[in-house]
Design an enzyme around this catalytic site. Structure first.
Site, short mmCIF file in Angstrom:
data_model
loop_
_atom_site.label_atom_id
_atom_site.label_comp_id
_atom_site.label_asym_id
_atom_site.label_seq_id
_atom_site.Cartn_x
_atom_site.Cartn_y
_atom_site.Cartn_z
N ASP A 204 0.72 -1.17 0.07
CA ASP A 204 0.08 -0.03 0.14
C ASP A 204 0.90 1.29 0.16
O ASP A 204 0.22 2.49 -0.21
CB ASP A 204 -0.97 -0.02 1.01
CG ASP A 204 -2.45 -0.37 0.84
OD1 ASP A 204 -2.40 -0.60 -0.39
OD2 ASP A 204 -3.31 -0.57 1.67
N ASP A 571 -12.68 -7.14 9.74
CA ASP A 571 -12.47 -8.77 9.65
C ASP A 571 -13.61 -9.44 9.96
O ASP A 571 -14.33 -10.29 9.61
CB ASP A 571 -10.95 -9.10 10.13
CG ASP A 571 -10.91 -8.58 11.54
OD1 ASP A 571 -11.62 -7.49 11.93
OD2 ASP A 571 -9.61 -8.64 11.97
O1 LIG Z 1 -3.80 0.94 4.62
C1 LIG Z 1 -3.44 -0.25 4.99
C2 LIG Z 1 -3.34 -0.56 6.32
C3 LIG Z 1 -2.96 -1.90 6.75
N1 LIG Z 1 -2.62 -2.61 5.69
C4 LIG Z 1 -2.30 -4.00 6.24
O2 LIG Z 1 -3.14 -4.69 7.05
C5 LIG Z 1 -2.53 -5.47 7.73
C6 LIG Z 1 -3.10 -5.32 9.25
O3 LIG Z 1 -2.78 -3.96 9.55
P1 LIG Z 1 -2.11 -3.32 11.06
O4 LIG Z 1 -2.19 -1.81 10.84
O5 LIG Z 1 -0.74 -4.20 11.20
O6 LIG Z 1 -3.15 -3.90 12.18
P2 LIG Z 1 -2.89 -4.95 13.37
O7 LIG Z 1 -3.29 -4.42 14.49
O8 LIG Z 1 -1.51 -5.42 13.49
O9 LIG Z 1 -3.74 -5.98 12.85
C7 LIG Z 1 -4.94 -6.33 13.42
O10 LIG Z 1 -5.99 -5.62 12.61
C8 LIG Z 1 -6.01 -6.13 11.52
C9 LIG Z 1 -7.31 -5.50 10.50
O11 LIG Z 1 -8.38 -5.07 11.42
C10 LIG Z 1 -6.25 -7.54 11.15
O12 LIG Z 1 -6.31 -7.86 9.86
C11 LIG Z 1 -5.02 -8.20 11.62
O13 LIG Z 1 -5.19 -9.85 11.68
C12 LIG Z 1 -5.02 -7.90 13.15
O14 LIG Z 1 -3.71 -8.55 13.84
C13 LIG Z 1 -1.06 -5.30 7.68
O15 LIG Z 1 -0.50 -6.18 7.00
C14 LIG Z 1 -0.87 -4.30 6.91
O16 LIG Z 1 0.29 -3.96 6.25
C15 LIG Z 1 -2.67 -2.44 4.52
O17 LIG Z 1 -2.33 -3.29 3.49
N2 LIG Z 1 -3.12 -1.31 4.09
#
Ligand SMILES: O=c1ccn([C@@H]2O[C@H](COP(=O)(O)OP(=O)(O)O[C@H]3O[C@H](CO)[C@@H](O)[C@H](O)[C@H]3O)[C@@H](O)[C@H]2O)c(=O)[nH]1
Ligand SMILES: [Mn+2]
Length: 877
Positions: A204, A571
Site C-alpha cells: 500500500d 474482519d
Molecule cells: O492501509 C493499509 C493498512 C494496513 N494494511 C495491512 O493490514 C495488515 C494489518 O494492519 P495493521 O495496521 O498491522 O493492524 P494490526 O493491528 O497489526 O492487525 C490487526 O488488525 C487487522 C485489521 O483489522 C487484522 O487483519 C489483523 O489480523 C490484526 O492483527 C498489515 O499487514 C498491513 O500491512 C494495508 O495493507 N493497508
C-alpha cells in the site's frame, strides 16, 4: 481411539526431494521421533485427558469419500461438571438479580440513581457472562487428517485445489521489510503443489524498496526452496530456521551433505539480508545518479528502477502523482506461474553451483507484486481495500478457488499448513458449506512464562475453539483461508437448492470489469488447475482498471462483496456476513503452529535494517514497563490513550494495567471482537512516521541520520529510566548551555489529573541551571506560574548568560545531582547521542523532535510525592 487420532495428527505426509509424495511416515522415523520427546508426550497425554473422538475414521457411508478431519469432544467427565457449574452460577446470578429487584432503595432514600446504575452494570455483566458461556457448553475440536487428504489426492497431489496467498504490507519500516521477505520466502517454500498456488504481495505504500526486495526474494528462493525440499527443512522462513538452536534432521540425505548445504545456504542468506538491508540506499544512490545525469534539476526528481525506467509508485523525493497516497496502480509478475511438470535441478558442479539439486524439483510458485492506485480524496479503506483489490487482480491472474491472507508479519511455520484447511474445505460432510478456516494467532518471543497472557490462550484456545461447536469461529483478520465465492457474497449450497448462483444479470454488483465478472464462474471450480497467463497489453489494461480507486463506486464491494468497509472491525464483520448467509467456519489449530507472528509484537519502532530482527527483543526487557501504575490512572484523554511505549499485546489483551477497563468490558471483549474495542478507545497504532530513521529509510530525508541511531534494545533499556508509566511530557522551556547547545526541559510525571493539579503550583526547591556553576549560570530567577498555557506551566525559568531569547529561556533542574550519562555500553560504538525513542503521546512536538537528537538524562526526584524527570535535549546541527 484418541491415541490413534493423536498419532494420526502427528503423522506427516512429506514430499520427497523430487517433488513426489512418498509413503506416509506415520509411526515412521520423523513422527515417532517427535512423539518420543518428553514435551511432545506430555502434550499428547494432556490432549488425551481432555478430548475424545466423536466420529469414526473412514469413509462417508455410501459415497466412498474419506473423512478428512476428525471431530473431538471434551470428555464427559470434564464437560458435565463444567455444565453443572454453569448452571449453578446461572441460578446464583438469577437469584442475585431477584434479590436486587426486591431490595430496591426506598423512595425517600436518595440512592435510587446508584441502584439504577449498578443494576445496568450488573445486567450487562450477567448478559456478557452468559454469552461467553454459550460456546463452552459444547466445545468441539476438529483435527485435520493430512494423511487422509494425501491418500485421497494420490501420490502426486496434483488435484489439490488452487490457493491464492495474499500478503499485505504498507511501510517497509513500520513493518520491517525483513519480516515481509521472510514471510514471502516461507510461502514460496510451503509444501503444496507449486503449480497449485500463487503468492501476492500488496504494497500500500507503493515503494520501490518492496518491489526490489521481491525481486531479490525471487532470486534467493531459487536456492532456498529447493534446499527446503531437499532436506525437509522446518520452518521455512529462513530467519526463524537459522535462528533455531537445534532441531532433529528429518531429511533423507547424508549428514555430511546436509551440513555442507546448510552452511552454504546460511552464508547466502546472510548476503541476501545485507542486500535487502542496503536496498534503500542502493535505490537512492541509483536515483541520484540518474537524476544528476539527466535533466539537471528540470522537473521532479524521479526514483529509478534497476532497468532505468521510472518507478510508477511513490518516489523517494515526492512528486506530483508519485507521492504517498497518490500514484498509479502497479502489477508486476515477478515469478511466472510454473509448468505443471516437475523440473529437476542440476547436479553439483564446482564452478556453477555447489548444490546438488539433481533430485529436487526446483520450480517456484507464481509471485506477484501489486500496489493499488492511490489518489487524494478517496477513502482507501486500509487493509479491507487492499484485500479487495488483490481479490480482483488475482482473479484475472490465477483465480484460485481458495484464498488465504496473512499480515506481513506472519509466516508459514509448518510447511503443511496450506494442506490442513483443505481437509475442512474438501470434507464430504460440511466442506462445501465452509466459507473459511481460521487459524489461531501465535506469537514468537513472548516471555516463556507468558506472565502477561500475551498468547491470549483463553481467547484463541478457549472461546474461538469452542465456537466450533456452534457455527464456527469469527474471522480474525489474518491466518484465514477463504472460499473465493464466499467472498464474492455467494450463498452456500446447503441453503440454496441450486448450485451456487453465479449471476450474470447482477454484474453491476461487482463493478464494470467484464473480464472480472466472466472469471467468476471458474472461481467455484475446485478441480480447476491454474493456467499460466501472459500479461499483455489487454490484460494489463484490465488489471489497471480493477485497481483504480473509483472501480468500486456504485458496486457492492465493501458491503455485500469482498471485505466489508467503513467499520472498525472489518474482519469480524466480514465473517459475520458469511455466517449470516448460512456459511460455517472451522477452527484449525496445528502443532507446530501454522502461521505465527515474527517476533513478539514490538513496543515501538522497527529494528534497524540489518539488526537481528527475529528474536531481537526478549520479552523480559519490556517487563518493567508492564507493571500497573501505582496510582489510579487518569481517564483517557485525546492526548493520552494507552501509552505507546508499553508492550500492549497486539489486539486481544490490552493490558489492564495499561488501560484500565472495567471487568465487564474485558469480558465483553472476549465475545465481541476485541479489535472493536481498540478502535472504540481509539488506541493509536504504533506508527512512527516521524522518526528520523523512518524518514531516512523511506527516503524523505537526506543526511546520514541512521548512523547516529542505536539498536532498539539499547534504546529500550535506556528508556526505562526516562519514562514514567502513564506519564506524558510537559513542554518545557529552552536555553543554551555553555557550549551554545540548546537545552530543553521536559518535566514528566505520572498520575494524570493528580499531577496536573499539583504542578500548577510554583515549583519549590528547584535548583536553577543558571545558578549551577557547572552550567555557567549567574542570575537566578524562579518563575513558577499558575495556570497559563498548556505548555510550560509547571516549569521554573531561569536566566543565564547563554539564554538569548528572553524570559522564557532557561532550564530547570529538579535535582542538584549531575545528569546521568547515557549508557554507552548498551549500544556499543554508536556514541553518546541517541535517538529519542519515546513517542510523546499526542503532544505537538513531533516536527521539532525530528530535528533534534536527544540526549536524555533521567534525574528522578521526589516532589510532592510525584516522580519527576528532566530531559535535557540537544539541538542537532
Ligand atoms: O492501509 C493499509 C493498512 C494496513 N494494511 C495491512 O493490514 C495488515 C494489518 O494492519 P495493521 O495496521 O498491522 O493492524 P494490526 O493491528 O497489526 O492487525 C490487526 O488488525 C487487522 C485489521 O483489522 C487484522 O487483519 C489483523 O489480523 C490484526 O492483527 C498489515 O499487514 C498491513 O500491512 C494495508 O495493507 N493497508
Ligand atoms: Mn500488524
Amino acid at each position: 481411539m484418541a491415541a490413534a487420532v493423536t498419532r494420526r495428527l502427528h503423522a506427516l505426509r512429506v514430499e520427497a526431494p523430487d517433488g513426489h509424495a512418498v509413503a506416509d511416515v506415520e509411526s515412521g522415523r520423523g513422527a515417532s521421533e517427535e512423539a518420543d520427546t518428553p514435551v511432545a508426550k506430555r502434550v499428547a497425554d494432556a490432549k488425551d485427558d481432555v478430548w475424545v473422538a466423536a466420529d469414526e475414521e473412514g469413509d462417508v457411508p455410501g459415497t466412498g469419500r474419506p473423512l478428512l478431519f476428525r471431530t473431538m469432544k471434551v470428555k464427559g467427565s470434564i464437560l458435565h461438571p463444567y455444565r453443572f457449574l454453569i448452571l449453578v452460577r446461572l441460578i446464583a446470578v438469577v437469584a442475585f438479580f431477584a434479590w436486587r429487584v426486591k431490595h430496591r432503595i426506598n423512595h425517600d432514600g436518595g440512592g435510587a440513581w446508584l441502584w439504577a446504575t449498578s443494576m445496568v452494570a450488573d445486567t450487562w455483566f450477567g448478559f456478557s457472562w452468559l454469552l461467553n458461556q454459550l460456546p463452552k457448553l459444547n466445545p468441539v475440536k476438529r483435527v485435520p487428517d493430512l494423511a487422509a487428504l494425501a491418500d485421497q489426492h494420490g501420490s502426486s497431489n496434483t488435484n489439490l485445489p488452487g490457493i491464492d496467498v495474499f500478503v499485505t504490507t504498507v511501510d517497509p519500516v513500520d513493518e520491517p521489510i525483513l519480516y515481509t521477505v521472510n514471510t514471502i520466502l516461507s510461502i514460496l517454500a510451503a509444501d503444496y503443489p507449486v503449480d497449485r498456488y500463487a503468492c501476492y504481495l500488496s504494497d500500500d505504500g507503493g515503494t520501490l524498496v518492496h518491489y526490489e526486495a521481491m525481486v531479490e526474494v525471487a532470486g534467493f528462493a531459487a536456492l532456498w526452496v529447493p534446499f527446503c525440499r531437499k532436506h525437509r527443512v522446518e520452518p521455512r522462513s529462513p530467519e526463524n530456521y537459522f535462528g533455531m538452536k537445534t532441531r532433529p534432521y528429518v531429511g533423507r540425505m547424508a549428514a555430511g551433505e546436509f551440513v555442507r548445504d546448510h552452511r552454504r545456504v546460511r552464508r547466502e542468506y546472510e548476503e541476501f539480508k545485507v542486500r535487502i538491508g542496503s536496498l534503500a540506499s542502493t535505490i537512492r544512490q541509483r536515483s541520484h545518479a540518474y537524476n544528476s545525469s539527466s535533466g539537471k534539476g528540470v522537473g521532479a526528481r524521479a526514483t529509478w528502477m534497476a532497468d532505468g525506467t521510472q518507478w510508477p509508485g511513490t518516489w523517494i523525493e515526492q512528486a506530483e502523482n508519485h507521492r504517498r497516497g497518490q500514484h498509479a496502480g502497479i502489477v508486476q509478475v515477478i515469478l511466472n506461474h510454473p509448468s505443471c511438470k516437475p523440473q529437476l535441478g542440476s547436479p553439483a558442479s564446482t564452478d556453477d553451483s555447489p548444490f546438488d539439486f539433481s533430485n529436487v524439483d526446483t520450480r517456484l510458485p507464481m509471485l506477484v507484486y501489486i500496489s493499488r492506485e492511490k489518489r487524494p480524496g478517496y477513502n482507501h479503506q486500509k487493509k479491507a481495500g487492499a484485500m479487495n483489490v488483490m481479490l480482483r487482480v488475482s482473479a484475472l491472474l490465477s483465480n484460485a478457488p481458495f484464498v488465504v491472507n496473512f499480515d506481513c508479519d506472519h509466516y508459514i511455520n509448518n510447511s503443511q499448513a496450506l494442506r490442513a484447511p483443505m481437509c475442512f474445505m474438501l470434507d464430504p460432510r460440511d466442506g462445501q458449506n465452509t466459507a473459511f478456516v481460521q487459524f489461531p494467532q501465535r506469537f514468537d518471543d513472548v516471555d516463556p512464562t507468558d506472565r502477561y497472557a500475551n498468547h491470549n490462550r483463553v481467547f484463541f484456545d478457549g472461546t474461538m475453539l469452542s465456537l466450533n461447536g456452534l457455527q464456527g469461529p469469527s474471522y480474525l483478520g489474518t491466518g484465514t483461508v477463504f472460499r473465493r465465492v464466499a467472498l464474492y457474497g455467494m450463498e452456500p449450497p446447503r441453503y440454496r437448492a441450486e448450485k451456487i448462483k453465479l449471476v450474470a444479470g447482477k454484474a453491476d454488483e461487482f463493478g464494470s470489469s467484464t473480464s472480472f465478472v466472466s472469471s467468476m464462474p471458474d472461481a467455484a471450480i475446485q478441480e480447476r488447475s491454474i493456467t499460466p497467463v501472459l500479461v499483455d497489453e489487454g490484460l494489463g489494461d484490465d488489471l489497471a482498471a480493477l485497481m483504480t480507486c473509483a472501480y468500486e463506486y456504485g458496486s457492492s464491494w465493501g458491503r455485500d462483496v469482498g471485505w466489508v468497509y467503513n467499520i472498525a472491525t472489518e474482519d469480524v464483520v466480514t465473517g459475520f456476513r458469511m455466517h449470516s448467509q448460512g456459511w460455517r467456519s472451522m477452527y484449525c489449530s496445528m502443532e507446530p503452529a501454522a502461521f505465527p507472528r515474527h517476533g513478539a509484537d514490538q513496543p515501538h519502532g522497527a529494528p534497524l535494517p540489518g539488526a537481528p530482527v527475529v528474536g531481537g527483543i526478549p520479552g523480559d526487557v519490556l517487563l518493567p514497563q508492564q507493571r500497573a501504575p501505582r496510582r489510579r490512572p487518569a481517564p483517557p484523554s485525546p492526548a493520552r490513550r494507552v501509552p505507546q511505549h508499553v508492550h500492549v499485546p497486539d489486539r486481544h489483551g490490552v493490558h489492564p494495567g495499561v488501560q484500565p477497563l472495567p471487568g465487564h468490558v474485558a469480558l465483553l471483549r472476549a465475545v465481541v471482537h476485541p479489535e472493536a474495542l481498540r478502535r472504540v478507545h481509539r488506541v493509536p497504532r504504533r506508527r512512527h512516521r516521524h522518526d528520523p530513521l523512518d524518514r531516512h529509510v523511506r527516503g524523505e530525508m537526506g543526511g546520514d541520520h541512521a548512523a547516529r541511531l542505536v539498536p532498539q534494545r539499547a534504546v529500550l533499556h535506556d528508556r526505562r529510566h526516562r519514562r514514567v508509566p502513564g506519564g506524558c511530557a510537559v513542554h518545557g522551556a529552552e536555553a543554551r548551555d555553555r557550549e551554545g547547545a540548546a537545552l530543553q526541559a521536559h518535566v514528566q510525571a505520572d498520575g494524570g489529573l493528580l499531577r496536573r493539579r499539583q504542578v500548577r503550583r510554583p515549583v519549590h526547591g528547584a535548583v536553577g541551571a543558571a545558578a549551577d556553576p557547572d552550567r555557567g549560570g549567574a542570575r537566578r530567577e524562579r518563575r513558577g506560574r499558575r495556570g497559563g498555557g498548556r505548555q510550560g506551566r509547571d516549569v521554573g525559568f531561569f536566566h543565564g548568560p547563554g539564554a538569548a531569547r528572553g524570559a522564557r529561556d532557561g532550564v530547570q533542574r529538579l535535582d542538584p545531582r549531575p545528569p546521568l550519562p547515557v549508557r554507552a555500553r548498551d549500544h556499543g560504538a554508536v556514541g553518546k547521542e541517541t535517538r529519542h525513542p519515546v513517542r510523546h503521546a499526542g503532544h505537538g512536538h513531533r516536527r521539532r523532535r525530528d530535528r533534534l537528537l536527544h540526549t536524555p538524562h533521567a534525574v528522578p526526584s521526589r516532589m510532592h510525592g510525584q516522580k519527576l524527570q528532566l530531559l535535557l535535549v540537544k539541538h542537532h546541527r
